[in-house]
Write an enzyme that holds these catalytic residues in place. Structure first.
Site, mmCIF file in Angstrom:
data_model
loop_
_atom_site.group_PDB
_atom_site.id
_atom_site.type_symbol
_atom_site.label_atom_id
_atom_site.label_comp_id
_atom_site.label_asym_id
_atom_site.label_seq_id
_atom_site.Cartn_x
_atom_site.Cartn_y
_atom_site.Cartn_z
ATOM 1 N N ASN A 9 53.724 48.736 39.103
ATOM 2 C CA ASN A 9 54.461 48.136 40.217
ATOM 3 C C ASN A 9 53.802 46.793 40.529
ATOM 4 O O ASN A 9 52.716 46.758 41.105
ATOM 5 C CB ASN A 9 54.388 49.082 41.425
ATOM 6 C CG ASN A 9 54.978 48.474 42.677
ATOM 7 O OD1 ASN A 9 55.666 47.451 42.624
ATOM 8 N ND2 ASN A 9 54.714 49.106 43.813
ATOM 9 N N LYS A 11 54.759 44.568 42.557
ATOM 10 C CA LYS A 11 54.978 44.154 43.948
ATOM 11 C C LYS A 11 55.432 42.682 43.986
ATOM 12 O O LYS A 11 56.098 42.224 43.058
ATOM 13 C CB LYS A 11 53.724 44.393 44.782
ATOM 14 C CG LYS A 11 53.187 45.814 44.599
ATOM 15 C CD LYS A 11 52.150 46.193 45.579
ATOM 16 C CE LYS A 11 51.635 47.584 45.246
ATOM 17 N NZ LYS A 11 50.742 48.117 46.233
ATOM 18 N N HIS A 97 58.711 53.559 48.168
ATOM 19 C CA HIS A 97 57.309 53.149 48.178
ATOM 20 C C HIS A 97 56.836 53.023 49.626
ATOM 21 O O HIS A 97 57.603 52.605 50.500
ATOM 22 C CB HIS A 97 57.144 51.814 47.446
ATOM 23 C CG HIS A 97 55.703 51.475 47.199
ATOM 24 N ND1 HIS A 97 54.907 50.932 48.171
ATOM 25 C CD2 HIS A 97 54.917 51.651 46.115
ATOM 26 C CE1 HIS A 97 53.682 50.770 47.688
ATOM 27 N NE2 HIS A 97 53.666 51.196 46.436
ATOM 28 N N GLU A 99 55.117 50.924 51.112
ATOM 29 C CA GLU A 99 55.265 49.583 51.716
ATOM 30 C C GLU A 99 56.707 49.357 52.182
ATOM 31 O O GLU A 99 56.937 48.699 53.189
ATOM 32 C CB GLU A 99 54.820 48.507 50.705
ATOM 33 C CG GLU A 99 53.303 48.516 50.550
ATOM 34 C CD GLU A 99 52.779 48.048 49.202
ATOM 35 O OE1 GLU A 99 53.529 47.411 48.444
ATOM 36 O OE2 GLU A 99 51.606 48.345 48.906
ATOM 37 N N GLU A 169 51.843 59.315 46.130
ATOM 38 C CA GLU A 169 50.947 58.211 46.458
ATOM 39 C C GLU A 169 50.380 58.415 47.858
ATOM 40 O O GLU A 169 51.055 58.100 48.856
ATOM 41 C CB GLU A 169 51.712 56.890 46.424
ATOM 42 C CG GLU A 169 52.300 56.581 45.064
ATOM 43 C CD GLU A 169 52.441 55.091 44.824
ATOM 44 O OE1 GLU A 169 51.898 54.611 43.829
ATOM 45 O OE2 GLU A 169 53.058 54.400 45.660
ATOM 46 N N GLY A 175 45.902 50.490 47.165
ATOM 47 C CA GLY A 175 45.309 49.163 47.309
ATOM 48 C C GLY A 175 44.012 49.151 48.110
ATOM 49 O O GLY A 175 43.537 48.091 48.507
ATOM 50 N N SER A 214 45.090 53.353 43.742
ATOM 51 C CA SER A 214 43.829 52.843 43.187
ATOM 52 C C SER A 214 43.459 53.496 41.856
ATOM 53 O O SER A 214 42.295 53.772 41.583
ATOM 54 C CB SER A 214 42.696 52.993 44.205
ATOM 55 O OG SER A 214 42.997 52.251 45.377
HETATM 56 C C1 PEP Z 1 51.122 51.249 44.499
HETATM 57 O O1 PEP Z 1 51.334 50.338 45.286
HETATM 58 O O2 PEP Z 1 52.064 51.944 44.099
HETATM 59 C C2 PEP Z 1 49.756 51.494 44.064
HETATM 60 C C3 PEP Z 1 49.468 52.649 43.562
HETATM 61 O O3 PEP Z 1 48.864 50.463 44.266
HETATM 62 P P1 PEP Z 1 47.330 50.407 43.787
HETATM 63 O O4 PEP Z 1 47.278 50.945 42.383
HETATM 64 O O5 PEP Z 1 46.966 48.963 43.862
HETATM 65 O O6 PEP Z 1 46.559 51.259 44.741
#
Ligand code: PEP
Length: 251
Positions: A9, A11, A97, A99, A169, A175, A214
């Site tokens: 992703n 973003k 997601h 966000e 997630e 992040g 992460s």
């Molecule tokens: C995400 O935004 O779906 C995600 C998993 O981000 P990150 O890997 O940066 O934590």
């Protein structure tokens, strides 16, 4: 057999040219050194999708949108429909997601409509669920995830349900550099699978459930070694071809 999937992703990152260059670098890395049993997905910004679909080898790498509209077409300024994504060459779309849920007010009810729209236009939804830190600390994470799954997916027909990919997630891990431990990930993935099997039967044993939060080359192996973790949805580490490849090869 359950499909192993690693999805990146991106973003709101990369200019047009940077995005094309990144896609070409990922394509090369996957062709030369990537695990052939893994379905790779990249979710660039909308503006890059059509060109990226041309520059990657579509058998190994699929392209995804990061969102789609609840409506099919019409006077909805700024929105991008599932049909538009499909017509630009996308095969997947990330929906729900955290966000989108937290910054843009997407609710389970809206996501239910988006999932239906995506399926109508032959896109595979990667439907994201997960709890925020306060919910985990209050031990409410299972209830939150159950609601996210029940509201959005439980009215799908068996035929529709077969297309769904889930991403767990934990929002506190996105992040932040904090990863769920392999045991925490497996516990929730098993909870999700059991819930889906109870509703949709044997089909749900073939549902790919991805972990996100992460995930990096250094921790992908221990996360993917869990029986109910079928891959990853990757944010930051999907913006570098080498790191993304390291995760793709984490099985
Ligand atoms: C995400 O935004 O779906 C995600 C998993 O981000 P990150 O890997 O940066 O934590």
């Amino acid at each position: 057999m359950r499909q192993k999937i690693v999805a990146g992703n991106w973003k709101m990152n990369t200019t047009y040219q940077e995005g094309i260059d990144l896609a070409i670098a990922i394509d090369k890395a996957v062709a030369e050194k990537g695990d052939k049993n893994v379905q790779v997905v990249v979710a660039p910004p909308f503006t890059h999708i059509a060109e990226i679909n041309k520059v990657v080898n579509n058998e190994r790498i699929s392209v995804a949108g990061q969102n789609c509209a609840t409506e099919t077409s019409g006077a909805y300024t700024g929105e991008v429909s599932a049909e538009m994504l499909w017509s630009a060459g996308a095969d997947f779309v990330i929906l729900g997601h955290s966000e989108r849920r937290s910054y843009y007010g997407e609710t389970n009810d809206m996501l239910k409509i988006k999932v239906k729209k995506a399926l109508e236009f032959n896109l595979t939804p990667i439907y994201c669920v997960g709890e925020v830190l306060e919910e985990r600390e209050a031990n409410k994470h299972f209830d939150v995830i159950k609601k996210q799954l029940e509201t959005v997916l439980f009215d799908l027909s068996d035929e529709e349900y077969k297309q769904i990919v889930i991403a767990y997630e934990p929002v506190w891990a996105i992040g932040t550099g904090k990863t769920a431990s392999p045991a925490q990930a497996q516990e929730v993935h098993k909870f999700i699978r059991d819930l889906l099997v109870a509703k949709f039967g044997e089909t749900a044993k073939n549902t790919s459930i991805l972990y996100g939060g992460s995930c990096k080359p250094s921790n992908a192996k221990e996360l993917f070694a869990n029986p109910d973790v079928d891959g990853g949805l990757i944010g930051g580490a999907s913006l570098t071809a080498d790191d993304f490849l390291g995760i793709i090869n984490g099985f």
